[in-house]
Motif scaffolding. Structure first.
Motif, PDB file in Angstrom:
ATOM      1  N   GLU A  13     -10.092  16.856   4.819  1.00 26.27           N
ATOM      2  CA  GLU A  13      -9.419  16.641   3.537  1.00 26.27           C
ATOM      3  C   GLU A  13      -9.438  15.182   3.090  1.00 26.27           C
ATOM      4  OE1 GLU A  13      -5.157  17.257   1.252  1.00 26.27           O
ATOM      5  OE2 GLU A  13      -5.245  17.595   3.415  1.00 26.27           O
ATOM      6  N   GLU A  14      -9.096  14.274   3.981  1.00 20.99           N
ATOM      7  CA  GLU A  14      -9.024  12.861   3.588  1.00 20.99           C
ATOM      8  C   GLU A  14     -10.370  12.345   3.089  1.00 20.99           C
ATOM      9  OE1 GLU A  14      -8.117   8.550   5.642  1.00 20.99           O
ATOM     10  OE2 GLU A  14      -7.062  10.293   6.428  1.00 20.99           O
ATOM     11  N   LYS A  15     -11.443  12.743   3.751  1.00 15.57           N
ATOM     12  CA  LYS A  15     -12.777  12.288   3.332  1.00 15.57           C
ATOM     13  C   LYS A  15     -13.199  12.894   2.006  1.00 15.57           C
ATOM     14  CE  LYS A  15     -14.355  11.413   7.994  1.00 15.57           C
ATOM     15  NZ  LYS A  15     -15.104  11.905   9.122  1.00 15.57           N
ATOM     16  N   MET A  16     -12.705  14.100   1.701  1.00 13.32           N
ATOM     17  CA  MET A  16     -13.128  14.786   0.480  1.00 13.32           C
ATOM     18  C   MET A  16     -12.145  14.647  -0.681  1.00 13.32           C
ATOM     19  SD  MET A  16     -16.133  15.828   0.743  1.00 13.32           S
ATOM     20  CE  MET A  16     -16.219  16.860  -0.716  1.00 13.32           C
ATOM     21  N   ARG A  17     -10.962  14.109  -0.450  1.00 13.06           N
ATOM     22  CA  ARG A  17     -10.000  13.941  -1.539  1.00 13.06           C
ATOM     23  C   ARG A  17     -10.588  13.124  -2.697  1.00 13.06           C
ATOM     24  NH1 ARG A  17      -6.519  17.134  -3.318  1.00 13.06           N
ATOM     25  NH2 ARG A  17      -5.915  17.580  -1.188  1.00 13.06           N
ATOM     26  N   PRO A  18     -11.424  12.091  -2.450  1.00 14.81           N
ATOM     27  CA  PRO A  18     -12.018  11.360  -3.573  1.00 14.81           C
ATOM     28  C   PRO A  18     -12.847  12.252  -4.513  1.00 14.81           C
ATOM     29  CG  PRO A  18     -12.279  10.104  -1.557  1.00 14.81           C
ATOM     30  CD  PRO A  18     -11.757  11.458  -1.159  1.00 14.81           C
ATOM     31  N   CYS A  19     -13.424  13.304  -3.994  1.00 11.75           N
ATOM     32  CA  CYS A  19     -14.182  14.243  -4.825  1.00 11.75           C
ATOM     33  C   CYS A  19     -13.255  14.882  -5.855  1.00 11.75           C
ATOM     34  CB  CYS A  19     -14.830  15.307  -3.933  1.00 11.75           C
ATOM     35  SG  CYS A  19     -15.837  16.517  -4.809  1.00 11.75           S
ATOM     36  N   VAL A  81     -25.445  24.236  -5.483  1.00 12.31           N
ATOM     37  CA  VAL A  81     -24.615  23.899  -4.326  1.00 12.31           C
ATOM     38  C   VAL A  81     -24.917  22.452  -3.955  1.00 12.31           C
ATOM     39  CG1 VAL A  81     -24.077  24.394  -1.905  1.00 12.31           C
ATOM     40  CG2 VAL A  81     -24.612  26.276  -3.482  1.00 12.31           C
ATOM     41  N   ILE A  82     -23.856  21.677  -3.812  1.00  2.87           N
ATOM     42  CA  ILE A  82     -23.972  20.276  -3.417  1.00  2.87           C
ATOM     43  C   ILE A  82     -23.334  20.150  -2.037  1.00  2.87           C
ATOM     44  CG2 ILE A  82     -23.353  17.889  -3.959  1.00  2.87           C
ATOM     45  CD1 ILE A  82     -23.009  18.900  -6.928  1.00  2.87           C
ATOM     46  N   GLY A  83     -24.081  19.612  -1.094  1.00  7.44           N
ATOM     47  CA  GLY A  83     -23.583  19.447   0.260  1.00  7.44           C
ATOM     48  C   GLY A  83     -23.174  18.013   0.535  1.00  7.44           C
ATOM     49  N   VAL A  84     -22.017  17.864   1.148  1.00 11.73           N
ATOM     50  CA  VAL A  84     -21.541  16.549   1.573  1.00 11.73           C
ATOM     51  C   VAL A  84     -21.456  16.565   3.096  1.00 11.73           C
ATOM     52  CG1 VAL A  84     -19.731  14.800   1.393  1.00 11.73           C
ATOM     53  CG2 VAL A  84     -20.145  16.375  -0.530  1.00 11.73           C
ATOM     54  N   PRO A  85     -22.405  15.921   3.769  1.00 15.75           N
ATOM     55  CA  PRO A  85     -22.316  15.851   5.227  1.00 15.75           C
ATOM     56  C   PRO A  85     -21.203  14.886   5.632  1.00 15.75           C
ATOM     57  CG  PRO A  85     -24.280  14.704   4.421  1.00 15.75           C
ATOM     58  CD  PRO A  85     -23.592  15.278   3.231  1.00 15.75           C
ATOM     59  N   LEU A  86     -20.463  15.271   6.659  1.00 15.97           N
ATOM     60  CA  LEU A  86     -19.335  14.457   7.103  1.00 15.97           C
ATOM     61  C   LEU A  86     -19.517  14.029   8.552  1.00 15.97           C
ATOM     62  CD1 LEU A  86     -16.401  16.594   5.624  1.00 15.97           C
ATOM     63  CD2 LEU A  86     -17.507  14.584   4.602  1.00 15.97           C
ATOM     64  N   SER A  87     -19.154  12.794   8.823  1.00 13.20           N
ATOM     65  CA  SER A  87     -19.106  12.367  10.214  1.00 13.20           C
ATOM     66  C   SER A  87     -17.890  13.040  10.831  1.00 13.20           C
ATOM     67  CB  SER A  87     -19.016  10.840  10.319  1.00 13.20           C
ATOM     68  OG  SER A  87     -17.887  10.366   9.617  1.00 13.20           O
ATOM     69  N   ALA A  88     -18.005  13.478  12.045  1.00  8.50           N
ATOM     70  CA  ALA A  88     -16.908  14.221  12.674  1.00  8.50           C
ATOM     71  C   ALA A  88     -16.558  13.607  14.010  1.00  8.50           C
ATOM     72  CB  ALA A  88     -17.323  15.682  12.871  1.00  8.50           C
ATOM     73  N   SER A  89     -15.266  13.599  14.307  1.00 10.71           N
ATOM     74  CA  SER A  89     -14.871  13.124  15.619  1.00 10.71           C
ATOM     75  C   SER A  89     -15.435  14.082  16.660  1.00 10.71           C
ATOM     76  CB  SER A  89     -13.337  13.065  15.724  1.00 10.71           C
ATOM     77  OG  SER A  89     -12.785  14.343  15.545  1.00 10.71           O
ATOM     78  N   GLY A  90     -15.855  13.562  17.740  1.00 10.42           N
ATOM     79  CA  GLY A  90     -16.457  14.387  18.782  1.00 10.42           C
ATOM     80  C   GLY A  90     -17.968  14.473  18.678  1.00 10.42           C
ATOM     81  N   SER A  91     -18.525  13.963  17.589  1.00  5.13           N
ATOM     82  CA  SER A  91     -19.976  13.976  17.433  1.00  5.13           C
ATOM     83  C   SER A  91     -20.548  12.659  17.943  1.00  5.13           C
ATOM     84  CB  SER A  91     -20.373  14.157  15.968  1.00  5.13           C
ATOM     85  OG  SER A  91     -21.765  13.954  15.804  1.00  5.13           O
ATOM     86  N   ALA A  92     -21.505  12.760  18.813  1.00  5.37           N
ATOM     87  CA  ALA A  92     -22.161  11.554  19.322  1.00  5.37           C
ATOM     88  C   ALA A  92     -23.184  11.018  18.327  1.00  5.37           C
ATOM     89  CB  ALA A  92     -22.857  11.871  20.642  1.00  5.37           C
TER      90      ALA A  92
END
Length: 165
Positions: A13-19, A81-92
């Motif tokens: 949510e926090e990363k996408m709220r600007p959208c 469809v527009i995709g927004v890739p997100l960095s995620a915790s736990g991803s190396a």
């Protein structure tokens, strides 16, 4: 509702709220909700059908890691469809995994892919607005006015900086 924003997890949510904020600033009615391509595929399909029935014209999908949400939606609609890739915790991989998952769609099922995280969230909204402006001259005018404001901001910043070296 003209745009649907689907996020794969509440942690997005926090990363996408600007959208959502950009869409609000342009007066574009939208839905902002959580659904998962993996954990709640039936919900995703139901939401997609409900959104289309309500007149949704563009879908924005944001997810991290495997980031299949945009692809799952693109497989079930002919709307943009527009995709927004997100960095995620736990991803190396720091979001590279999500970027590659979002951008590598098979022919015939395109997903317009924007930048990672907050910058991508904003640009997804601007891209959705541009798509909608094809049939909405008033919206096109609001976009043009916003861009004029961006240019004035740069001129103001340049004037403040002056010729400092």
């Amino acid at each position: 509702m003209r745009v649907a924003i689907f996020i794969g997890s509440i942690s997005d949510e926090e990363k996408m709220r600007p959208c959502s904020k950009v869409l609000d600033s342009l007066g574009i009615d939208h839905l902002f909700t959580v659904t998962s391509a993996h954990r709640t595929l039936e919900r995703t399909e139901r939401l997609l059908r409900e959104c289309e029935a309500a007149g949704c014209q563009v879908f924005i999908c944001a997810a991290g890691l495997a980031a299949h949400l945009a692809g799952a939606v693109a497989a079930r609609t002919v709307k943009p469809v527009i995709g927004v890739p997100l960095s995620a915790s736990g991803s190396a991989l720091g979001g590279l995994d999500a970027m590659l998952s979002t951008v590598q769609m098979p022919p015939g099922y395109p997903v317009a892919t924007v930048a990672l995280d907050g910058a991508g969230a904003k640009n997804a909204a601007w891209l959705a607005a541009s798509i909608l402006s094809l049939t909405d001259p008033e919206l096109a005018g609001r976009i043009a006015a916003a861009r004029e404001g961006f240019a004035k901001d740069v001129e103001t910043a340049a004037a403040k900086l002056g010729n400092k070296g």
